[in-house]
Design a protein around this motif. Structure first.
Motif, mmCIF file in Angstrom:
data_model
loop_
_atom_site.group_PDB
_atom_site.id
_atom_site.type_symbol
_atom_site.label_atom_id
_atom_site.label_comp_id
_atom_site.label_asym_id
_atom_site.label_seq_id
_atom_site.Cartn_x
_atom_site.Cartn_y
_atom_site.Cartn_z
ATOM 1 N N GLY A 139 4.125 9.508 7.000
ATOM 2 C CA GLY A 139 3.374 8.369 7.024
ATOM 3 C C GLY A 139 3.197 7.473 5.505
ATOM 4 O O GLY A 139 3.292 6.535 5.593
ATOM 5 N N LEU A 140 3.328 8.382 4.633
ATOM 6 C CA LEU A 140 3.041 8.112 3.243
ATOM 7 C C LEU A 140 4.441 7.296 2.884
ATOM 8 O O LEU A 140 4.562 6.100 2.134
ATOM 9 C CB LEU A 140 2.677 8.913 2.313
ATOM 10 C CG LEU A 140 1.250 9.542 2.429
ATOM 11 C CD1 LEU A 140 0.873 10.633 1.438
ATOM 12 C CD2 LEU A 140 0.239 8.298 2.183
ATOM 13 N N GLU A 141 5.377 8.018 3.399
ATOM 14 C CA GLU A 141 6.764 7.255 3.035
ATOM 15 C C GLU A 141 7.398 5.891 3.972
ATOM 16 O O GLU A 141 8.163 5.286 3.676
ATOM 17 C CB GLU A 141 8.051 8.334 3.039
ATOM 18 C CG GLU A 141 7.851 9.565 2.298
ATOM 19 C CD GLU A 141 9.079 10.333 2.567
ATOM 20 O OE1 GLU A 141 9.436 10.554 3.722
ATOM 21 O OE2 GLU A 141 9.489 11.182 1.559
ATOM 22 N N GLN A 142 6.383 5.821 4.759
ATOM 23 C CA GLN A 142 7.043 4.812 5.908
ATOM 24 C C GLN A 142 7.069 3.438 5.065
ATOM 25 O O GLN A 142 7.944 2.418 5.360
ATOM 26 C CB GLN A 142 6.037 4.617 6.887
ATOM 27 C CG GLN A 142 6.396 3.491 7.960
ATOM 28 C CD GLN A 142 5.457 3.409 9.171
ATOM 29 O OE1 GLN A 142 4.413 4.364 9.155
ATOM 30 N NE2 GLN A 142 5.567 2.704 10.150
ATOM 31 N N ASP A 143 6.179 2.915 4.179
ATOM 32 C CA ASP A 143 6.304 1.654 3.735
ATOM 33 C C ASP A 143 6.510 1.597 2.140
ATOM 34 O O ASP A 143 6.309 0.511 1.397
ATOM 35 C CB ASP A 143 5.006 0.860 3.707
ATOM 36 C CG ASP A 143 4.395 0.591 4.947
ATOM 37 O OD1 ASP A 143 5.238 0.363 5.935
ATOM 38 O OD2 ASP A 143 3.145 0.850 5.583
ATOM 39 N N GLN A 144 7.073 2.795 1.695
ATOM 40 C CA GLN A 144 7.691 2.889 0.374
ATOM 41 C C GLN A 144 8.659 1.870 -0.094
ATOM 42 O O GLN A 144 8.680 1.382 -1.139
ATOM 43 C CB GLN A 144 8.176 4.520 0.098
ATOM 44 C CG GLN A 144 6.788 5.209 -0.069
ATOM 45 C CD GLN A 144 6.259 5.327 -1.323
ATOM 46 O OE1 GLN A 144 5.265 4.200 -1.581
ATOM 47 N NE2 GLN A 144 6.364 5.832 -2.764
ATOM 48 N N PRO A 145 9.785 1.770 0.560
ATOM 49 C CA PRO A 145 10.692 0.814 0.315
ATOM 50 C C PRO A 145 10.353 -0.409 -0.324
ATOM 51 O O PRO A 145 10.535 -1.137 -1.212
ATOM 52 C CB PRO A 145 11.792 0.731 1.555
ATOM 53 C CG PRO A 145 11.697 1.890 2.183
ATOM 54 C CD PRO A 145 9.923 2.388 2.149
ATOM 55 N N GLY A 146 9.316 -1.168 0.727
ATOM 56 C CA GLY A 146 8.899 -2.552 0.505
ATOM 57 C C GLY A 146 7.826 -2.418 -0.852
ATOM 58 O O GLY A 146 7.832 -3.398 -1.500
ATOM 59 N N ARG A 147 7.215 -1.133 -0.624
ATOM 60 C CA ARG A 147 6.081 -0.862 -1.826
ATOM 61 C C ARG A 147 6.819 -0.886 -3.198
ATOM 62 O O ARG A 147 6.296 -1.377 -4.321
ATOM 63 C CB ARG A 147 5.251 0.125 -1.706
ATOM 64 C CG ARG A 147 3.896 0.279 -2.417
ATOM 65 C CD ARG A 147 3.124 1.209 -2.123
ATOM 66 N NE ARG A 147 2.381 1.348 -1.023
ATOM 67 C CZ ARG A 147 2.859 2.144 0.434
ATOM 68 N NH1 ARG A 147 3.805 3.361 -0.094
ATOM 69 N NH2 ARG A 147 2.405 1.944 1.548
ATOM 70 N N ILE A 158 2.309 6.727 -5.293
ATOM 71 C CA ILE A 158 2.278 7.550 -3.796
ATOM 72 C C ILE A 158 3.321 8.528 -3.875
ATOM 73 O O ILE A 158 3.257 9.647 -3.307
ATOM 74 C CB ILE A 158 2.482 6.792 -2.768
ATOM 75 C CG1 ILE A 158 1.096 5.721 -2.721
ATOM 76 C CG2 ILE A 158 2.712 6.960 -1.698
ATOM 77 C CD1 ILE A 158 1.279 4.524 -1.945
ATOM 78 N N GLU A 159 4.415 8.407 -4.669
ATOM 79 C CA GLU A 159 5.630 9.454 -4.621
ATOM 80 C C GLU A 159 5.158 10.606 -5.304
ATOM 81 O O GLU A 159 5.591 11.512 -4.837
ATOM 82 C CB GLU A 159 6.628 8.430 -5.403
ATOM 83 C CG GLU A 159 8.311 9.395 -5.292
ATOM 84 C CD GLU A 159 8.630 9.507 -3.856
ATOM 85 O OE1 GLU A 159 9.199 10.396 -3.425
ATOM 86 O OE2 GLU A 159 8.541 8.547 -3.227
ATOM 87 N N GLU A 160 4.529 10.613 -6.430
ATOM 88 C CA GLU A 160 3.748 11.729 -7.023
ATOM 89 C C GLU A 160 3.108 12.590 -6.049
ATOM 90 O O GLU A 160 3.073 13.583 -5.932
ATOM 91 C CB GLU A 160 3.085 11.080 -8.056
ATOM 92 C CG GLU A 160 2.538 12.398 -8.797
ATOM 93 C CD GLU A 160 1.788 12.018 -10.126
ATOM 94 O OE1 GLU A 160 1.282 13.094 -10.726
ATOM 95 O OE2 GLU A 160 1.777 10.987 -10.628
ATOM 96 N N PHE A 161 2.377 11.807 -5.364
ATOM 97 C CA PHE A 161 1.134 12.511 -4.190
ATOM 98 C C PHE A 161 2.097 13.088 -3.166
ATOM 99 O O PHE A 161 1.767 14.337 -2.683
ATOM 100 C CB PHE A 161 0.436 11.512 -3.761
ATOM 101 C CG PHE A 161 -0.740 12.290 -2.977
ATOM 102 C CD1 PHE A 161 -1.650 12.482 -3.623
ATOM 103 C CD2 PHE A 161 -0.600 12.148 -1.546
ATOM 104 C CE1 PHE A 161 -2.947 13.396 -2.741
ATOM 105 C CE2 PHE A 161 -1.585 12.839 -0.801
ATOM 106 C CZ PHE A 161 -2.702 13.327 -1.503
#
Length: 453
Positions: A139-147, A158-161
């Motif tokens: 769920g946390l990785e879902q929007d990481q590319p755009g973020r 978020i990546e660290e978390f």
């Protein structure tokens, strides 16, 4: 999410009865609309039992056109009278394999990471602790590319978390998993059942008005209304002691309208209790429950009986809902939330324990059974039979932090040589489980009037 197609709404197959007791154990399959490509896919429904828990509905949707799929679970029962909080200390990788049922009304927390999944943000799931962590990472990785393009600093945090969450799966140090469900329909597996799990703490709690509103049990207007409780007159209380009160309720099994009988009973050499019995005319389900008619005692009570004769089985016994039962010689302990309040005999209590662990245990039949597990539980049932016939030298321990449990002294008013009653001061944790730490009995009226002004 899937939508059942209109053709099947008109057909009777949508309303096919499914049961956890079906011999074939096959799920019901229904054609339904895919919300991804809007073509028809299929939804499979399976009603199954979680051992030492309750029945749930497992729903699985798949679409052959776009290959989209999802699964979710729903409780097959009603919202429970009290909420439940499971607190697990995860100490090894084996703990990651524990099965969990997380209802959509549950809040999931990992205090060490200040991580929380709020209620009603995810569908209910039947998974393991490892699966719960994987789902949180996904769920946390879902929007990481755009973020990473728009908010690179936030994406890095978020990546660290996410790395911290993944590291939990290595269990290099123990961490705490808390699942708090006001609906009472969440569950964490105890692999040591029927024995007590030292790493798992299960507590019940009373819902707040806001939680009742979230579950749809109260209307918004209830927050603005304050009920005034009137103390009954002394003659009204005497009249209540002499009659059986009847009030309407719903059956806990089939949810059909039923009636509950309630009566105040005075137990000799003890105190007054409230006995409630519910009978359902639809499914013939019967329940009885006992609650203390007085306040929580200042001290907890621990009663230990040495069983020496079959006549001990006829002793009257009151087990409140806050009382735990232990048989040290069998390494057996039954937590206070496993069985409700009962007014019975010692034989009746042991019979209920045997039924809970052996006769009504899903691990004893079907796909859940294994040769070693069935043999272990069968041997436990045989030991209980020997205890009831006084063929084993054992002690029965009733430990009630609220002090509202009772075991008959057949020598009363003289002391019983085979029974000891110990009064003790409750710990902070026991007071917290009983809700006493947050209870104010002095000075609250002044605070209320000051806040109103």
């Amino acid at each position: 999410m899937s939508v059942i197609s209109e053709d099947h709404v008109r057909g009777s197959s949508v309303f096919k009865d499914i049961s956890a007791d079906d011999d074939d154990g096959l799920p019901a399959e229904i054609e339904s609309l895919c919300m991804n490509c809007h073509q028809n896919g299929s939804t499979r429904l399976l009603l199954t039992r979680i051992p030492f828990f309750k029945e749930i509905i497992v729903s699985s949707f798949s679409c052959d056109h776009c290959s989209w799929s999802n699964t979710e679970i729903q409780s097959a029962g009603r919202i429970q009278e009290q909420g439940v909080c499971h607190t697990l200390r995860v100490r090894s990788k084996q703990d990651l394999d524990r099965e969990i049922v997380r209802a959509d009304s549950a809040t999931t927390r990992i205090p060490e990471l200040d991580f929380e999944i709020p209620p009603f943000t995810q569908k209910g799931t039947l998974s393991t602790i490892e699966g719960l962590l994987d789902r949180a990472v996904a769920g946390l990785e879902q929007d990481q590319p755009g973020r990473r393009d728009t908010q690179p600093e936030v994406a890095e945090k978020i990546e660290e978390f996410i790395r911290k969450l993944r590291k939990l799966k290595d269990v290099e140090s123990e961490f705490t998993l808390v699942i708090e469900d006001p609906a009472g329909n969440s569950f964490v597996e105890n692999p040591r059942a029927p024995q007590k799990d030292e790493a798992l703490a299960v507590s019940l709690f009373k819902r707040t008005m806001q939680q009742d509103m979230q579950l749809g049990l109260r209307a918004d207007d209830d927050l603005e209304e304050e009920e005034e409780e009137k103390e009954p007159a002394e003659n009204d209380l005497e009249a209540m002691r002499g009659e059986v009160l009847v009030f309407n309720t719903n059956c806990p099994e089939c949810n059909a309208p039923a009636s509950t009988n309630m009566k105040l009973v005075q137990i000799p050499h003890f105190k007054e209790v409230v006995i409630m019995a519910t009978n359902c005319d639809v499914c013939s389900h019967r329940t009885n429950e006992v609650k203390s008619g007085g306040a929580t005692e200042a001290l907890g009570t621990k009663i230990t009986l040495h069983i020496t004769d079959p006549s001990d089985m006829t002793r009257d016994l009151l087990k409140s809902e806050t009382c735990s039962v232990a048989i040290p010689e069998l390494e057996f302990e039954l937590g206070m939330g496993a069985v409700g309040g009962k007014f019975t005999t010692l034989e009746g209590l042991l019979t209920d324990i045997k039924d809970l662990i052996v006769s009504k245990n899903p691990f004893m039949c079907g796909d859940s059974s294994t040769t070693g597990r069935v043999q272990k539980l069968s041997e436990f049932g045989e030991k209980i039979d020997k205890v009831m016939s006084a063929e084993m030298d054992v002690h029965i321990v009733l430990d009630d932090p609220a002090g509202n449990s009772y075991l008959q002294n057949v020598f009363a008013p003289d002391p019983d040589p085979e029974m000891t009653v110990e009064k003790y001061t409750r710990t902070f944790e026991q007071n917290d489980d009983l809700g006493l730490n947050d209870m104010r009995t002095e000075g609250y009226e002044e605070e209320t009037s000051t806040a109103g002004n």
